[in-house]
Write a protein that holds these residues in place. Structure first.
Motif, mmCIF file in Angstrom:
data_model
loop_
_atom_site.group_PDB
_atom_site.id
_atom_site.type_symbol
_atom_site.label_atom_id
_atom_site.label_comp_id
_atom_site.label_asym_id
_atom_site.label_seq_id
_atom_site.Cartn_x
_atom_site.Cartn_y
_atom_site.Cartn_z
ATOM 1 N N GLN A 273 0.923 -1.255 0.010
ATOM 2 C CA GLN A 273 0.219 -0.230 0.384
ATOM 3 C C GLN A 273 0.830 1.397 -0.066
ATOM 4 O O GLN A 273 0.029 1.950 -0.814
ATOM 5 N N THR B 239 -3.121 4.263 -6.492
ATOM 6 C CA THR B 239 -4.246 5.304 -6.080
ATOM 7 C C THR B 239 -5.323 3.610 -5.530
ATOM 8 O O THR B 239 -5.907 3.366 -4.595
ATOM 9 N N ASN B 240 -5.373 3.100 -6.517
ATOM 10 C CA ASN B 240 -6.695 2.623 -6.356
ATOM 11 C C ASN B 240 -6.207 1.190 -6.376
ATOM 12 O O ASN B 240 -5.484 -0.069 -7.400
ATOM 13 N N VAL B 241 -5.273 0.792 -5.043
ATOM 14 C CA VAL B 241 -3.626 -0.884 -4.381
ATOM 15 C C VAL B 241 -5.233 -1.485 -3.807
ATOM 16 O O VAL B 241 -6.315 -1.226 -2.650
ATOM 17 N N ASN B 242 -5.284 -2.515 -4.605
ATOM 18 C CA ASN B 242 -6.359 -3.377 -3.788
ATOM 19 C C ASN B 242 -5.568 -5.330 -3.713
ATOM 20 O O ASN B 242 -4.624 -5.640 -3.094
ATOM 21 N N ILE B 243 -6.141 -5.570 -3.306
ATOM 22 C CA ILE B 243 -5.842 -7.557 -2.293
ATOM 23 C C ILE B 243 -5.089 -8.082 -3.632
ATOM 24 O O ILE B 243 -4.360 -8.574 -3.207
ATOM 25 N N ASN B 244 -5.598 -7.817 -4.563
ATOM 26 C CA ASN B 244 -4.546 -8.456 -6.044
ATOM 27 C C ASN B 244 -3.413 -7.622 -5.857
ATOM 28 O O ASN B 244 -2.140 -8.305 -6.477
ATOM 29 N N HIS C 20 -1.551 -6.192 -3.470
ATOM 30 C CA HIS C 20 -1.116 -6.697 -2.268
ATOM 31 C C HIS C 20 -0.374 -8.218 -2.997
ATOM 32 O O HIS C 20 0.322 -8.391 -2.483
ATOM 33 N N HIS C 21 -0.716 -9.060 -2.850
ATOM 34 C CA HIS C 21 -0.784 -10.308 -3.752
ATOM 35 C C HIS C 21 0.003 -10.752 -4.235
ATOM 36 O O HIS C 21 1.285 -11.210 -4.202
#
Length: 125
Positions: A27, A37-42, A44-45
């Motif tokens: 993040q 700005t659009n950081v999601n779980i994918n 992160h993975h």
């Protein structure tokens, strides 16, 4: 032989520092460093998986620095690793355009690592 050890230890340290930068807090890295700005779980993975890929290779390089049997293979793997990243970046420069200055600087680091690894590999035992 000592230059190969030193090279592999420096490469280990570099890989681990980059791995921590990418994966400790995706993040922070994506948002603050790259402006995503659009950081999601994918994402992160993916970045944590990349972190552990760098950790794994780094451990191999550190292990090989102190193990004659694997030292040349490890130095050669640094060349292939840097070369693969470099080619991927060149493709991205052509297809996608220029990324952030940080990512461009990674390209120049890889441009240095590739011939350096080959030079170190060719050194006599």
């Amino acid at each position: 032989m000592k230059i190969k050890k030193i090279f592999l230890v420096i490469t280990f340290i570099s890989a681990w520092l980059l791995a921590l930068l990418y994966g400790f807090s995706p993040q922070f890295f994506l948002g603050t460093v790259l402006g995503v700005t659009n950081v999601n779980i994918n994402l992160h993975h993916l970045f944590r998986a990349m972190m552990c890929l760098y950790f794994g290779l780094g451990l191999f390089w550190l292990f090989s620095a102190f193990n004659d049997k694997f030292r040349n293979a490890a130095v050669l793997s640094v060349a292939f690793f840097a070369g693969g990243l470099m080619i991927g970046r060149i493709i991205s420069f052509v297809v996608d355009g220029w990324p952030s200055p940080l990512l461009v600087s990674y390209f120049f680091i890889e441009v240095v690592y590739l011939p350096a690894a080959y030079w170190v590999y060719k050194r006599p035992e």
